[in-house]
Design a protein around this motif. Sequence first.
Motif, PDB file in Angstrom:
ATOM      1  N   VAL A   1      33.478 -28.385  14.596  1.00 18.53           N
ATOM      2  CA  VAL A   1      32.173 -27.986  15.108  1.00 18.53           C
ATOM      3  C   VAL A   1      31.627 -26.831  14.279  1.00 18.53           C
ATOM      4  O   VAL A   1      32.374 -25.967  13.823  1.00 18.53           O
ATOM      5  N   ARG A   2      30.345 -26.863  14.063  1.00 18.44           N
ATOM      6  CA  ARG A   2      29.646 -25.786  13.352  1.00 18.44           C
ATOM      7  C   ARG A   2      29.366 -24.690  14.363  1.00 18.44           C
ATOM      8  O   ARG A   2      28.850 -24.959  15.454  1.00 18.44           O
ATOM      9  N   ARG A   3      29.708 -23.468  14.026  1.00 16.75           N
ATOM     10  CA  ARG A   3      29.544 -22.335  14.937  1.00 16.75           C
ATOM     11  C   ARG A   3      28.781 -21.213  14.247  1.00 16.75           C
ATOM     12  O   ARG A   3      28.900 -21.020  13.037  1.00 16.75           O
ATOM     13  N   ILE A   4      28.052 -20.476  15.043  1.00 16.28           N
ATOM     14  CA  ILE A   4      27.412 -19.243  14.599  1.00 16.28           C
ATOM     15  C   ILE A   4      28.198 -18.125  15.254  1.00 16.28           C
ATOM     16  O   ILE A   4      28.272 -18.061  16.485  1.00 16.28           O
ATOM     17  N   LEU A   5      28.820 -17.272  14.444  1.00 17.42           N
ATOM     18  CA  LEU A   5      29.621 -16.171  14.960  1.00 17.42           C
ATOM     19  C   LEU A   5      28.866 -14.869  14.734  1.00 17.42           C
ATOM     20  O   LEU A   5      28.347 -14.622  13.637  1.00 17.42           O
ATOM     21  N   LEU A   6      28.834 -14.071  15.772  1.00 21.60           N
ATOM     22  CA  LEU A   6      28.124 -12.798  15.737  1.00 21.60           C
ATOM     23  C   LEU A   6      29.111 -11.701  16.107  1.00 21.60           C
ATOM     24  O   LEU A   6      29.824 -11.812  17.096  1.00 21.60           O
ATOM     25  N   VAL A   7      29.138 -10.665  15.309  1.00 26.42           N
ATOM     26  CA  VAL A   7      29.998  -9.528  15.625  1.00 26.42           C
ATOM     27  C   VAL A   7      29.082  -8.352  15.948  1.00 26.42           C
ATOM     28  O   VAL A   7      28.030  -8.169  15.338  1.00 26.42           O
ATOM     29  N   ARG A   8      29.479  -7.609  16.951  1.00 24.50           N
ATOM     30  CA  ARG A   8      28.657  -6.533  17.481  1.00 24.50           C
ATOM     31  C   ARG A   8      28.864  -5.230  16.710  1.00 24.50           C
ATOM     32  O   ARG A   8      29.980  -4.864  16.388  1.00 24.50           O
ATOM     33  N   ALA A   9      27.745  -4.550  16.443  1.00 23.58           N
ATOM     34  CA  ALA A   9      27.738  -3.156  15.980  1.00 23.58           C
ATOM     35  C   ALA A   9      28.552  -2.911  14.717  1.00 23.58           C
ATOM     36  O   ALA A   9      29.447  -2.079  14.691  1.00 23.58           O
ATOM     37  N   VAL A  10      28.225  -3.642  13.652  1.00 23.61           N
ATOM     38  CA  VAL A  10      28.831  -3.365  12.361  1.00 23.61           C
ATOM     39  C   VAL A  10      27.728  -3.071  11.344  1.00 23.61           C
ATOM     40  O   VAL A  10      26.607  -3.550  11.472  1.00 23.61           O
ATOM     41  N   ASN A  11      28.088  -2.231  10.377  1.00 26.16           N
ATOM     42  CA  ASN A  11      27.207  -1.903   9.254  1.00 26.16           C
ATOM     43  C   ASN A  11      25.896  -1.251   9.682  1.00 26.16           C
ATOM     44  O   ASN A  11      24.869  -1.418   9.032  1.00 26.16           O
ATOM     45  N   VAL A  12      25.939  -0.529  10.797  1.00 28.20           N
ATOM     46  CA  VAL A  12      24.778   0.245  11.249  1.00 28.20           C
ATOM     47  C   VAL A  12      25.220   1.671  11.536  1.00 28.20           C
ATOM     48  O   VAL A  12      26.306   1.896  12.057  1.00 28.20           O
TER      49      VAL A  12
END
Length: 181
Positions: A5-16
């Motif tokens: 399955v194709r997934r969109i993964l999001l990680v919180r609060a990085v590179n800010v």
Amino acid sequence: MMTPVRRILLVRAVNVGGTAKLPMAEWRALAQSLGARDVSTYIASGNLVCTIDGDPAAFDRALEAAVEVRFGFFREVISRTRDELVSALAAHPFEVADPKFSYISFLVETPSAAGVEAARRLETGADRWHLIGRELHLRYADGAGRSQLNEPQLMRTLGTTGTSRNLNTVRRLMELAGETI
């Protein structure tokens, strides 16, 4: 074996804000080391699109652990399918005058009814929020940088965490994950 399955993964609060540095090349390499294929990233804020085999939740937890081991900080990985992003975007309840002022926050879990009721009492000024399942829709009157809505407080009150993307980013991630809308 589960269907890939194709997934969109999001990680919180990085590179800010100078904390939690997560180089995108290394983020891609970590995902690949866990078996992800067709891996791509979009901007340096923790957006990754890939194809995985097996249980998506197990993959998300494994990637969280790999980030923690490699970089020394924990951040939630929240994933959705392209269809889930399409549905979330279609359900966005606010008029969109500027897509940069409208966001969808993808939550780790659905907040409890008590958390939602408590959150309704928070002061948001001209900013608005609306919960639909595991997605928190946000509309900032003057942009997220000048918000009267305190998103971290809102998340704490809801009793969950998530990561927000403006509607432009949501659309771009959908494009990367499949056909253009």
